[in-house]
Design an enzyme around this catalytic site. Structure first.
Site, PDB file in Angstrom:
ATOM      1  CG  HIS A  32     -38.864 -76.524  -1.290  1.00 22.88           C
ATOM      2  ND1 HIS A  32     -39.652 -75.395  -1.224  1.00 22.88           N
ATOM      3  CD2 HIS A  32     -39.444 -77.324  -2.227  1.00 22.88           C
ATOM      4  CE1 HIS A  32     -40.653 -75.504  -2.065  1.00 22.88           C
ATOM      5  NE2 HIS A  32     -40.562 -76.660  -2.680  1.00 22.88           N
ATOM      6  CD  GLU A  59     -37.085 -78.778  -5.259  1.00 25.13           C
ATOM      7  OE1 GLU A  59     -37.286 -77.732  -4.655  1.00 25.13           O
ATOM      8  OE2 GLU A  59     -38.008 -79.489  -5.704  1.00 25.13           O
ATOM      9  CG  ASP A  61     -38.625 -76.772  -8.639  1.00 22.90           C
ATOM     10  OD1 ASP A  61     -38.871 -77.976  -8.475  1.00 22.90           O
ATOM     11  OD2 ASP A  61     -38.855 -75.898  -7.782  1.00 22.90           O
ATOM     12  CG  HIS A  74     -41.865 -73.751  -8.496  1.00 21.98           C
ATOM     13  ND1 HIS A  74     -43.191 -73.387  -8.659  1.00 21.98           N
ATOM     14  CD2 HIS A  74     -41.888 -74.974  -7.921  1.00 21.98           C
ATOM     15  CE1 HIS A  74     -43.972 -74.331  -8.175  1.00 21.98           C
ATOM     16  NE2 HIS A  74     -43.217 -75.310  -7.723  1.00 21.98           N
ATOM     17  CD  GLU A 167     -40.691 -80.950  -9.304  1.00 22.31           C
ATOM     18  OE1 GLU A 167     -40.402 -80.332  -8.254  1.00 22.31           O
ATOM     19  OE2 GLU A 167     -41.833 -81.008  -9.780  1.00 22.31           O
TER      20      GLU A 167
HETATM   21  O1  G3P Z   1     -40.246 -81.310  -5.410  1.00 26.12           O
HETATM   22  C1  G3P Z   1     -40.676 -81.326  -4.094  1.00 26.12           C
HETATM   23  C2  G3P Z   1     -41.514 -80.131  -3.952  1.00 26.12           C
HETATM   24  O2  G3P Z   1     -40.695 -79.062  -4.337  1.00 26.12           O
HETATM   25  C3  G3P Z   1     -42.706 -80.243  -4.847  1.00 26.12           C
HETATM   26  O3  G3P Z   1     -43.409 -79.105  -4.881  1.00 26.12           O
HETATM   27  O4  G3P Z   1     -44.263 -77.322  -6.264  1.00 26.12           O
HETATM   28  O5  G3P Z   1     -42.424 -76.859  -4.663  1.00 26.12           O
HETATM   29  O6  G3P Z   1     -41.982 -78.112  -6.749  1.00 26.12           O
HETATM   30  P1  G3P Z   1     -42.985 -77.800  -5.691  1.00 26.12           P
HETATM   31 CA    CA Z   2     -39.852 -79.072  -6.588  1.00 27.23          CA
END
Ligand code: G3P
Ligand code: CA
Length: 341
Positions: A32, A59, A61, A74, A167
């Site tokens: 993450h 991941e 963002d 993010h 994402e």
């Molecule tokens: O994308 C999974 C998780 O990361 C969603 O929450 O706010 O950390 O992007 P966030």
């Molecule tokens: Ca995310």
């Protein structure tokens, strides 16, 4: 080592890498924002560490700049993890925030990226005091393309296949700013031959209408079949997605869901009485994989119903049967999953 050979086998048999990995019985370790428990989130250093620690996916963002570049970041605003207010003091909007979309990539590259802080009584304090100290060393914001090349490069040099898990952040906001972020993301993915490259991928978003649009209108030609994941937050707006009908609707365009962990186990649960909400069973019943977020080992971040981090993983992987988890501590989850085999 078994995980390594299993990963190699998956790669060998892949025709559509994301789908094949998704279809396997693998319990996925999804880093993450990188190995963000140890290094500032979304830095290339945190991504390299996640790769080395055994993550299956890393991941990204994604947010767009004024000059339509995709950065791995993010927030829609720069103030939580950069020194933007010192470098560009006059560039805040009326709400006092510094929006990524108001800055060019070259301006953003001038900023120092740091561990996340918050303001308490006028003082800046780390959100996670036990993590990397804010303001130490030197980190910079990078682009989506730069991160793809990092992960690809590490896959080559370590002979270990790690996937990406981008994402699309807030497509509605981007649309209001005149930007089609989903089209931009797919364009970069096409440049790097996703999903046909053999490198696993899942593309995630919280916005169900946008995912539907991506599935129905944007994923054409070589990109048809790119696996989509519907993120599901705890806010009331997501409630319709949780029912059997809602899950069936999601299964019309996505291969999996990424729910907040609190939607799988009622937070009022106690160690001897874990209340399963039934969402995993509903999703599995519709053929959807389940990748909950976010598993953190920091003090105060482990729900009261779990004795410790390993117990939390045991509950989610062994009792509920989730297919992977988003975690800030990929080393800990990789060790746990390895021990399961
Ligand atoms: O994308 C999974 C998780 O990361 C969603 O929450 O706010 O950390 O992007 P966030
Ligand atoms: Ca995310």
């Amino acid at each position: 080592m078994l995980r390594f050979f299993q990963a190699c086998l998956l790669v060998v048999v892949c025709t559509n890498a994301g789908s094949e990995l998704m279809a396997s019985e693998a319990q996925l370790v999804i880093a993450h924002r990188g190995s963000s428990g140890y290094l500032p989130e979304h830095t290339l250093a945190a991504k390299a560490m996640a790769h080395a620690q055994g993550a299956d996916f890393i991941e990204q963002d994604l947010v767009m700049t004024a000059d339509d570049q995709l950065i791995v970041f993010h927030d829609l605003v720069l103030d939580g993890v950069t020194n933007v207010s010192e470098v560009y003091p006059d560039r805040a909007r009326d709400d006092g925030r510094f929006y990524v979309v108001d800055f060019t990539l070259s301006e953003i590259r001038n900023l120092e990226l740091s561990e996340r802080v918050r303001t308490v009584n006028g003082q800046s304090v780390p959100v996670y005091p036990e993590r990397f100290p804010p303001g130490r060393s030197r980190f910079r914001v990078h682009t989506f393309a730069e991160e793809i090349e990092l992960v690809e490069g590490l896959n080559h040099s370590t002979n270990r296949m790690v996937g990406i898990y981008p994402e699309i952040k807030n497509p509605r906001f981007h649309n209001e700013e005149g930007k089609d972020i989903s089209a931009a993301v797919l364009k970069v993915l096409a440049l790097y031959n996703f999903p046909g490259s053999g490198q696993p991928i899942f593309l995630q978003c919280f916005d169900p209408e946008e995912l539907r649009r991506i599935h129905d209108e944007l994923l054409t030609g070589n990109q048809a079949g790119l696996p989509l994941v519907q993120l599901i937050g705890e806010e009331p707006e997501f409630a319709p997605l949780l029912s059997e009908g809602g899950i069936a609707h999601v299964a019309g365009y996505a291969v999996g869901i990424g729910p907040s962990m609190q939607l799988l186990i009622d937070p009022s649960s106690v160690a001897d009485e874990i209340k399963d909400t039934g969402l995993v069973a509903r999703a599995h019943g519709a053929g959807l994989k389940v990748h909950p977020y976010t598993f953190r080992r920091d003090a105060g971040q482990i729900p009261a119903y779990a004795r410790d981090f390993d117990h939390l993983l045991e509950i989610f992987f062994d009792d509920l049967g989730v297919d992977g988890v988003f975690t800030d501590f990929p080393d800990q989850v990789a060790r746990f999953v390895e021990g399961e085999k």
